[in-house]
Design a protein around this motif. Structure first.
Motif, PDB file in Angstrom:
ATOM      1  N   ASN A  73     -13.418   1.721  -0.083  1.00  0.00           N
ATOM      2  CA  ASN A  73     -13.300   0.699   0.958  1.00  0.00           C
ATOM      3  C   ASN A  73     -14.530  -0.211   0.989  1.00  0.00           C
ATOM      4  O   ASN A  73     -14.412  -1.403   1.267  1.00  0.00           O
ATOM      5  CB  ASN A  73     -13.080   1.336   2.327  1.00  0.00           C
ATOM      6  CG  ASN A  73     -11.687   1.888   2.486  1.00  0.00           C
ATOM      7  OD1 ASN A  73     -10.789   1.603   1.705  1.00  0.00           O
ATOM      8  ND2 ASN A  73     -11.499   2.705   3.498  1.00  0.00           N
ATOM      9  N   THR A  87     -14.003   4.370   8.031  1.00  0.00           N
ATOM     10  CA  THR A  87     -13.140   5.159   7.146  1.00  0.00           C
ATOM     11  C   THR A  87     -13.188   6.633   7.511  1.00  0.00           C
ATOM     12  O   THR A  87     -12.147   7.299   7.575  1.00  0.00           O
ATOM     13  CB  THR A  87     -13.560   4.966   5.677  1.00  0.00           C
ATOM     14  OG1 THR A  87     -13.527   3.573   5.362  1.00  0.00           O
ATOM     15  CG2 THR A  87     -12.643   5.717   4.743  1.00  0.00           C
ATOM     16  N   GLN A 135       0.817  -1.208   0.000  1.00  0.00           N
ATOM     17  CA  GLN A 135       0.000   0.000   0.000  1.00  0.00           C
ATOM     18  C   GLN A 135       0.856   1.265   0.000  1.00  0.00           C
ATOM     19  O   GLN A 135       0.501   2.247  -0.641  1.00  0.00           O
ATOM     20  CB  GLN A 135      -0.943   0.004   1.206  1.00  0.00           C
ATOM     21  CG  GLN A 135      -1.903   1.160   1.188  1.00  0.00           C
ATOM     22  CD  GLN A 135      -3.059   0.953   2.119  1.00  0.00           C
ATOM     23  OE1 GLN A 135      -3.541  -0.146   2.293  1.00  0.00           O
ATOM     24  NE2 GLN A 135      -3.510   2.035   2.717  1.00  0.00           N
ATOM     25  N   ASN A 151      -8.081   1.864   1.337  1.00  0.00           N
ATOM     26  CA  ASN A 151      -7.140   1.687   2.434  1.00  0.00           C
ATOM     27  C   ASN A 151      -7.249   0.236   2.897  1.00  0.00           C
ATOM     28  O   ASN A 151      -8.091  -0.107   3.725  1.00  0.00           O
ATOM     29  CB  ASN A 151      -7.465   2.665   3.564  1.00  0.00           C
ATOM     30  CG  ASN A 151      -6.420   2.665   4.642  1.00  0.00           C
ATOM     31  OD1 ASN A 151      -5.679   1.699   4.808  1.00  0.00           O
ATOM     32  ND2 ASN A 151      -6.353   3.754   5.385  1.00  0.00           N
ATOM     33  N   THR A 183     -12.560   7.652  -0.399  1.00  0.00           N
ATOM     34  CA  THR A 183     -11.888   6.501   0.198  1.00  0.00           C
ATOM     35  C   THR A 183     -12.897   5.567   0.848  1.00  0.00           C
ATOM     36  O   THR A 183     -12.775   4.343   0.743  1.00  0.00           O
ATOM     37  CB  THR A 183     -10.839   6.965   1.232  1.00  0.00           C
ATOM     38  OG1 THR A 183      -9.929   7.875   0.601  1.00  0.00           O
ATOM     39  CG2 THR A 183     -10.059   5.794   1.784  1.00  0.00           C
ATOM     40  N   ASN A 240      -0.682   6.903  13.048  1.00  0.00           N
ATOM     41  CA  ASN A 240      -1.446   5.878  12.334  1.00  0.00           C
ATOM     42  C   ASN A 240      -2.106   4.898  13.299  1.00  0.00           C
ATOM     43  O   ASN A 240      -3.233   4.459  13.068  1.00  0.00           O
ATOM     44  CB  ASN A 240      -0.549   5.129  11.340  1.00  0.00           C
ATOM     45  CG  ASN A 240      -0.300   5.937  10.093  1.00  0.00           C
ATOM     46  OD1 ASN A 240      -1.213   6.268   9.374  1.00  0.00           O
ATOM     47  ND2 ASN A 240       0.955   6.289   9.866  1.00  0.00           N
ATOM     48  N   HIS A 265     -11.385   7.212  10.831  1.00  0.00           N
ATOM     49  CA  HIS A 265      -9.939   7.149  10.580  1.00  0.00           C
ATOM     50  C   HIS A 265      -9.456   8.449   9.942  1.00  0.00           C
ATOM     51  O   HIS A 265      -8.436   9.014  10.338  1.00  0.00           O
ATOM     52  CB  HIS A 265      -9.637   5.956   9.664  1.00  0.00           C
ATOM     53  CG  HIS A 265      -8.196   5.801   9.306  1.00  0.00           C
ATOM     54  ND1 HIS A 265      -7.645   6.404   8.198  1.00  0.00           N
ATOM     55  CD2 HIS A 265      -7.193   5.120   9.910  1.00  0.00           C
ATOM     56  CE1 HIS A 265      -6.366   6.087   8.131  1.00  0.00           C
ATOM     57  NE2 HIS A 265      -6.066   5.313   9.164  1.00  0.00           N
ATOM     58  N   HIS A 266     -10.218   8.928   8.973  1.00  0.00           N
ATOM     59  CA  HIS A 266      -9.843  10.150   8.277  1.00  0.00           C
ATOM     60  C   HIS A 266      -9.891  11.368   9.207  1.00  0.00           C
ATOM     61  O   HIS A 266      -9.004  12.224   9.163  1.00  0.00           O
ATOM     62  CB  HIS A 266     -10.784  10.347   7.083  1.00  0.00           C
ATOM     63  CG  HIS A 266     -10.293  11.336   6.095  1.00  0.00           C
ATOM     64  ND1 HIS A 266      -9.204  11.106   5.294  1.00  0.00           N
ATOM     65  CD2 HIS A 266     -10.728  12.572   5.791  1.00  0.00           C
ATOM     66  CE1 HIS A 266      -8.989  12.162   4.531  1.00  0.00           C
ATOM     67  NE2 HIS A 266      -9.908  13.066   4.818  1.00  0.00           N
TER      68      HIS A 266
END
Length: 165
Positions: A140, A106, A17, A32, A136, A72, A109-110
Motif C-alpha cells: 500500500n 492498513t 480488486q 488494497n 499489504t 468491510n 484495517h487488518h
C-alpha cells in the motif's frame, strides 16, 4: 461532479480488486486499492467526507466478497479516521507522515478485519495474519503516491469545471 466521479472510480476499483486481482496476482498478495483510495480521499477532504464513503463502499465489498454485512465498512472506519487526522499533511510534510499513515491505516484495517472474523467464528493463523498485514501495508505504501496524484488531479479538474459553470 467530483463526488460522482469518485463514486464511479470506487465501484470500478472494487470490482477490479475483487474479480481481476486474484486471477492476475502472481504473488497471491496485492495492495488494497480501496483502502488507499479511502485514505487519500479522507486525507484530502477530511474525516466526515471519508466516512461518507465507508459504509456504502463497505456494503458493496460485503456483497462482492460474501463477507458478513457491515464487516468491510467497519474495517474502513479507522482508515477514514487516520486519513482525516493526516488531512492535507499527507504529502506536504515529507516522507514520514505518509508512511506512518498508510502503514497505520492498513494495520488498523487488518486488525478490525481479523476481529470481525474471529467474532464470526472464522479463525486464521496469527503469524500468517501478521505477515499478510505487514506485506499489504508495504504494498500500500508503494501505491499511495500514484493514487494521491490521481485523486488530486481528479479533484482539481472537478473544481475547475465547477468554477467555470
Amino acid at each position: 461532479m467530483t463526488r460522482l466521479f469518485f463514486a464511479l472510480i470506487l465501484i470500478i476499483t472494487a470490482f477490479v480488486q475483487i474479480t481481476v486481482f486474484p486471477i492476475v496476482n502472481v504473488l497471491g498478495i496485492g495492495p488494497n486499492l480501496i483502502l488507499v483510495l479511502v485514505l487519500v480521499w479522507s486525507g484530502l477532504r477530511g474525516t466526515p467526507e471519508g466516512l461518507l464513503w465507508v459504509f456504502p463502499l463497505g456494503l458493496l465489498l460485503d456483497v462482492l466478497t460474501l463477507d458478513p454485512l457491515g464487516s468491510n465498512g467497519l474495517a474502513l472506519v479507522p482508515v477514514a479516521l487516520i486519513g482525516g487526522l493526516a488531512r492535507r499533511r499527507l504529502f506536504h510534510s515529507g516522507v514520514i507522515i505518509p508512511l506512518v499513515a498508510v502503514v497505520a491505516a492498513t494495520l488498523a484495517h487488518h486488525i478490525v478485519t481479523l476481529l470481525v472474523s474471529l467474532l464470526a467464528g472464522t479463525s486464521y493463523p496469527l503469524l500468517a495474519s501478521v505477515r499478510l498485514g505487514i506485506l499489504t501495508a508495504l504494498l500500500n505504501v508503494l501505491v499511495v503516491p500514484p493514487m494521491y496524484l490521481f485523486v488530486l488531479l481528479m479533484e482539481r479538474m472537478g473544481v475547475g469545471r465547477a468554477a467555470r459553470a
